[in-house]
Design a protein around this motif. Structure first.
Motif, PDB file in Angstrom:
ATOM      1  N   LEU A   7       0.737  -1.203   0.004  1.00  0.00           N
ATOM      2  CA  LEU A   7      -0.031  -0.021  -0.169  1.00  0.00           C
ATOM      3  C   LEU A   7       0.937   1.312   0.290  1.00  0.00           C
ATOM      4  CD1 LEU A   7      -2.794  -0.704   2.395  1.00  0.00           C
ATOM      5  CD2 LEU A   7      -3.066  -0.492  -0.099  1.00  0.00           C
ATOM      6  N   LYS A   8       2.050   1.247   0.653  1.00  0.00           N
ATOM      7  CA  LYS A   8       3.043   2.429   0.941  1.00  0.00           C
ATOM      8  C   LYS A   8       3.503   2.506  -0.442  1.00  0.00           C
ATOM      9  CE  LYS A   8       6.510   4.647   3.589  1.00  0.00           C
ATOM     10  NZ  LYS A   8       7.031   4.967   2.655  1.00  0.00           N
ATOM     11  N   GLN A   9       3.824   1.605  -1.259  1.00  0.00           N
ATOM     12  CA  GLN A   9       4.467   1.875  -2.571  1.00  0.00           C
ATOM     13  C   GLN A   9       3.560   2.295  -3.451  1.00  0.00           C
ATOM     14  OE1 GLN A   9       5.684  -2.366  -3.337  1.00  0.00           O
ATOM     15  NE2 GLN A   9       7.878  -2.083  -2.377  1.00  0.00           N
ATOM     16  N   ILE A  10       2.266   1.894  -3.403  1.00  0.00           N
ATOM     17  CA  ILE A  10       1.240   2.383  -4.303  1.00  0.00           C
ATOM     18  C   ILE A  10       0.795   3.951  -3.842  1.00  0.00           C
ATOM     19  CG2 ILE A  10      -1.504   2.429  -4.783  1.00  0.00           C
ATOM     20  CD1 ILE A  10      -1.000  -0.730  -4.251  1.00  0.00           C
ATOM     21  N   VAL A  11       0.759   4.228  -2.669  1.00  0.00           N
ATOM     22  CA  VAL A  11       0.482   5.524  -2.481  1.00  0.00           C
ATOM     23  C   VAL A  11       1.717   6.497  -2.839  1.00  0.00           C
ATOM     24  CG1 VAL A  11       0.116   7.347  -0.252  1.00  0.00           C
ATOM     25  CG2 VAL A  11      -1.160   4.874  -0.472  1.00  0.00           C
ATOM     26  N   ASP A  12       2.742   5.856  -2.317  1.00  0.00           N
ATOM     27  CA  ASP A  12       4.089   6.856  -2.597  1.00  0.00           C
ATOM     28  C   ASP A  12       4.497   7.028  -4.233  1.00  0.00           C
ATOM     29  OD1 ASP A  12       4.147   7.720  -0.029  1.00  0.00           O
ATOM     30  OD2 ASP A  12       5.595   6.042   0.372  1.00  0.00           O
ATOM     31  N   SER A  13       3.798   5.899  -5.081  1.00  0.00           N
ATOM     32  CA  SER A  13       4.277   5.795  -6.545  1.00  0.00           C
ATOM     33  C   SER A  13       3.911   7.136  -7.471  1.00  0.00           C
ATOM     34  CB  SER A  13       3.694   4.739  -7.098  1.00  0.00           C
ATOM     35  OG  SER A  13       2.291   5.026  -7.176  1.00  0.00           O
ATOM     36  N   THR A  14       4.814   7.273  -8.282  1.00  0.00           N
ATOM     37  CA  THR A  14       4.515   8.638  -9.188  1.00  0.00           C
ATOM     38  C   THR A  14       3.328   8.466  -9.863  1.00  0.00           C
ATOM     39  OG1 THR A  14       6.905   8.649  -9.361  1.00  0.00           O
ATOM     40  CG2 THR A  14       5.689   9.687 -10.917  1.00  0.00           C
ATOM     41  N   ARG A  15       2.997   7.223 -10.353  1.00  0.00           N
ATOM     42  CA  ARG A  15       1.667   7.106 -11.185  1.00  0.00           C
ATOM     43  C   ARG A  15       0.447   7.380 -10.248  1.00  0.00           C
ATOM     44  NH1 ARG A  15       2.359   1.430 -14.279  1.00  0.00           N
ATOM     45  NH2 ARG A  15       3.825   2.085 -15.854  1.00  0.00           N
TER      46      ARG A  15
END
Length: 266
Positions: A7-15
């Motif tokens: 979830l953190k990777q998704i929230v912090d992702s550029t996309r």
């Protein structure tokens, strides 16, 4: 279901950040289109549906961030701003406070600042400059007051519509400060009867419009440069840490190879 790390990777992702920024811009466009009755009235239900969908996505975004960051979410002022805007809109839906809801809907456009780092730096620099700006504004207030008294004393009889009393003089000085039609509308009629009036007008413009405004702009630029330098320093530290980690990995691989060669030789 994704775990907290995913979830953190998704929230912090550029996309994900680009998606939210795009939705904010789309929301801003539709809010602007609502001001045209010929466009809004025939498609009122469509506008309402789009607004609900966008608000739902914003709500999911904030909830995901709350799940990822938990209490640390509220340690960031920009996150608090997003939370107030989104959940304020949710609470006010289907309530009599339509005018307040409209304010919250328009304020959603300001969320562009929270999603674009360069805009955040500019706004942060502006807030950092508030103490200096306050001091400059205080000095400008004193200058305005002094020049208003002088203008009323010297030009009340010549131009009573501009300098008839101190309040009219303050309004006139603000118009001169903005350089809006000050020469043809205010200065020249007075200059015809008071040739030395150019000293009054020119000194006021130089002091307020040029010197004071440049002080404010200069302070904002200096603060923006400070923020940029701090970010560059942090980036440099991250690069050094990454380089050290790379070196450690390289050394670990070399040690592993040596151990494997020793095992084979034995």
């Amino acid at each position: 279901m994704p775990n907290s790390i995913q979830l953190k990777q998704i929230v912090d992702s550029t996309r994900f950040n680009h998606l939210i920024t795009t939705l904010i811009l789309i929301n801003a466009i539709f809010i602007g289109l609502e001001t045209f009755p010929s466009i809004y009235q025939p498609y009122q239900q469509l506008f309402f549906a789009i607004d609900i969908v966008i608000l739902a996505i914003f709500t999911i975004e904030v909830i995901l961030k709350l799940i990822v960051y938990r209490f640390s979410f509220f340690q960031n002022n920009w996150n608090i701003f997003d939370f107030i805007i989104v959940f304020g809109s949710l609470i006010l839906y289907n309530t009599p406070y339509v005018s307040v809801l409209r304010i919250f809907r328009v304020l959603r456009i300001f969320r562009t600042i929270t999603t674009v780092p360069s805009l955040r730096r500019i706004v942060t620099a502006l807030f950092m400059a508030i103490p200096t700006i306050s001091s400059v504004l205080l000095i400008m207030g004193i200058i305005f007051y002094v020049y208003a008294i002088l203008g009323t004393s010297f030009y009340a009889d010549i131009a009573p519509e501009h300098f008839g009393d101190i309040f009219l003089s303050l309004v006139t000085l603000f118009q001169i400060f903005t350089l809006e039609s000050w020469a043809s509308g205010i200065y020249r009629p007075i200059f015809e009867q008071a040739p030395l009036s150019w000293i009054y007008f020119i000194t006021f413009i130089v002091i307020t419009t040029f010197i004071m405004i440049n002080l404010i702009v200069g302070e904002i630029v200096n603060n923006a440069q400070k923020i940029t330098d701090e970010i560059e320093d942090e980036t440099e530290d991250i690069k050094q840490d990454t380089s050290e980690i790379t070196e450690l990995r390289k050394e670990m691989r070399e040690i592993k190879q040596l151990l494997e060669e020793k095992d084979r030789s034995s």
